[in-house]
Design an enzyme around this catalytic site. Structure first.
Site, PDB file in Angstrom:
ATOM      1  N   ASP A   1       0.845  -1.187   0.000  1.00  0.00           N
ATOM      2  CA  ASP A   1       0.000   0.000   0.000  1.00  0.00           C
ATOM      3  C   ASP A   1       0.886   1.246   0.000  1.00  0.00           C
ATOM      4  OD1 ASP A   1      -3.206   0.564   0.937  1.00  0.00           O
ATOM      5  OD2 ASP A   1      -1.800   2.230   1.155  1.00  0.00           O
ATOM      6  N   ILE A   2       0.489   2.265  -0.731  1.00  0.00           N
ATOM      7  CA  ILE A   2       1.284   3.484  -0.849  1.00  0.00           C
ATOM      8  C   ILE A   2       1.273   4.293   0.456  1.00  0.00           C
ATOM      9  CG2 ILE A   2      -0.508   5.112  -1.647  1.00  0.00           C
ATOM     10  CD1 ILE A   2       1.497   5.880  -3.907  1.00  0.00           C
TER      11      ILE A   2
ATOM     12  N   HIS B   1     -10.185  -5.101  -3.502  1.00  0.00           N
ATOM     13  CA  HIS B   1      -8.869  -5.325  -2.900  1.00  0.00           C
ATOM     14  C   HIS B   1      -9.045  -5.800  -1.479  1.00  0.00           C
ATOM     15  CE1 HIS B   1     -10.042  -1.093  -2.598  1.00  0.00           C
ATOM     16  NE2 HIS B   1      -9.448  -1.058  -1.421  1.00  0.00           N
TER      17      HIS B   1
ATOM     18  N   ASN C   1     -12.905  -3.356   2.264  1.00  0.00           N
ATOM     19  CA  ASN C   1     -13.948  -2.345   2.332  1.00  0.00           C
ATOM     20  C   ASN C   1     -14.842  -2.457   1.100  1.00  0.00           C
ATOM     21  OD1 ASN C   1     -13.045  -1.098   4.750  1.00  0.00           O
ATOM     22  ND2 ASN C   1     -11.385  -0.120   3.607  1.00  0.00           N
TER      23      ASN C   1
ATOM     24  N   HIS D   1      -6.978  -5.827   2.019  1.00  0.00           N
ATOM     25  CA  HIS D   1      -5.824  -5.317   2.750  1.00  0.00           C
ATOM     26  C   HIS D   1      -5.282  -6.446   3.622  1.00  0.00           C
ATOM     27  CE1 HIS D   1      -6.823  -0.889   2.222  1.00  0.00           C
ATOM     28  NE2 HIS D   1      -8.008  -1.420   2.002  1.00  0.00           N
TER      29      HIS D   1
ATOM     30  N   GLU E   1     -12.359   3.360  -1.217  1.00  0.00           N
ATOM     31  CA  GLU E   1     -11.938   4.512  -2.025  1.00  0.00           C
ATOM     32  C   GLU E   1     -11.574   4.144  -3.454  1.00  0.00           C
ATOM     33  OE1 GLU E   1      -8.974   6.756   0.078  1.00  0.00           O
ATOM     34  OE2 GLU E   1     -10.538   7.739   1.284  1.00  0.00           O
ATOM     35  N   VAL E   2     -11.056   2.936  -3.635  1.00  0.00           N
ATOM     36  CA  VAL E   2     -10.655   2.528  -4.985  1.00  0.00           C
ATOM     37  C   VAL E   2     -11.667   1.494  -5.495  1.00  0.00           C
ATOM     38  CG1 VAL E   2      -8.845   1.486  -6.391  1.00  0.00           C
ATOM     39  CG2 VAL E   2      -8.222   2.965  -4.469  1.00  0.00           C
TER      40      VAL E   2
HETATM   41  P1  5GP Z   1      -9.881   1.429   0.401  1.00  0.00           P
HETATM   42  O1  5GP Z   1     -10.192   2.588   1.289  1.00  0.00           O
HETATM   43  O2  5GP Z   1     -10.478   1.586  -0.971  1.00  0.00           O
HETATM   44  O3  5GP Z   1     -10.188   0.109   1.048  1.00  0.00           O
HETATM   45  O4  5GP Z   1      -8.297   1.423   0.255  1.00  0.00           O
HETATM   46  C1  5GP Z   1      -7.603   1.911  -0.842  1.00  0.00           C
HETATM   47  C2  5GP Z   1      -6.123   1.782  -0.526  1.00  0.00           C
HETATM   48  O5  5GP Z   1      -5.399   1.998  -1.723  1.00  0.00           O
HETATM   49  C3  5GP Z   1      -5.623   2.818   0.488  1.00  0.00           C
HETATM   50  O6  5GP Z   1      -5.056   2.140   1.610  1.00  0.00           O
HETATM   51  C4  5GP Z   1      -4.590   3.619  -0.281  1.00  0.00           C
HETATM   52  O7  5GP Z   1      -3.481   4.004   0.478  1.00  0.00           O
HETATM   53  C5  5GP Z   1      -4.208   2.673  -1.423  1.00  0.00           C
HETATM   54  N1  5GP Z   1      -3.770   3.330  -2.643  1.00  0.00           N
HETATM   55  C6  5GP Z   1      -4.404   4.347  -3.286  1.00  0.00           C
HETATM   56  N2  5GP Z   1      -3.728   4.694  -4.394  1.00  0.00           N
HETATM   57  C7  5GP Z   1      -2.640   3.867  -4.462  1.00  0.00           C
HETATM   58  C8  5GP Z   1      -1.565   3.725  -5.389  1.00  0.00           C
HETATM   59  O8  5GP Z   1      -1.456   4.442  -6.385  1.00  0.00           O
HETATM   60  N3  5GP Z   1      -0.651   2.769  -5.130  1.00  0.00           N
HETATM   61  C9  5GP Z   1      -0.727   1.955  -4.020  1.00  0.00           C
HETATM   62  N4  5GP Z   1       0.226   1.048  -3.871  1.00  0.00           N
HETATM   63  N5  5GP Z   1      -1.733   2.044  -3.134  1.00  0.00           N
HETATM   64  C10 5GP Z   1      -2.678   2.996  -3.345  1.00  0.00           C
END
Ligand code: 5GP
Length: 125
Positions: free
Chosen positions: A39-40, A110, A97, A112, A105-106
């Site tokens: 994760d970034i 995915h 999520n 985690h 958010e994405v």
């Molecule tokens: P969500 O809130 O959708 O479950 O988590 C999205 C995750 O994607 C977040 O933890 C965020 O830090 C990670 N993320 C967003 N953009 C990027 C990216 O460009 N590269 C990587 N490696 N992780 C990302």
């Protein structure tokens, strides 16, 4: 911004672009069905994301639409990542999520994988 769990797949979401190699990632593991990368913005000493290679927005449409092979391949990849990162003995947490209430958010499914320290209670109280 949180996104909805259902709806059309956005082929230009950030994880689709990582899968196409348009954006770099720190890869941990790759199989026919899944890609795992750091994760970034890590929330634990180990914070890896595992994503299916197919165009699935969330667990909701993955569980409805993915083939048995895709589902098995993705689940196996999550387990393989935990094993590869030596998280099985100390323990780890999986989190996926889905949609607005969970603050996804994405809009590409995915999971985690968190580990590397005691993780405390399951949810923020
Ligand atoms: P969500 O809130 O959708 O479950 O988590 C999205 C995750 O994607 C977040 O933890 C965020 O830090 C990670 N993320 C967003 N953009 C990027 C990216 O460009 N590269 C990587 N490696 N992780 C990302």
């Amino acid at each position: 911004m949180p996104v909805e769990a259902l709806g059309p797949y956005d082929k230009d979401n950030i994880f689709a672009r990582i899968l196409r190699g348009e954006i770099p990632c720190r890869k941990v593991h790759e199989t026919e069905y899944a890609l795992a990368f750091h994760d970034i913005n890590p929330q634990a000493p180990v914070h890896v994301l595992v994503i299916p290679k197919g165009p699935y927005r969330s667990w909701a449409d993955f569980s409805h639409l993915a083939s048995e092979a895709e589902i098995a391949g993705f689940v196996r990849a999550v387990g393989e990542v935990a094993r590869m990162l030596e998280l099985e003995a100390p323990g780890y947490r999986l989190l996926a999520n889905a949609g607005l209430a969970a603050h996804q958010e994405v809009p590409h499914l995915h999971v985690h994988v968190f580990g590397g320290k005691p993780l405390g209670p399951m949810l923020v109280r």
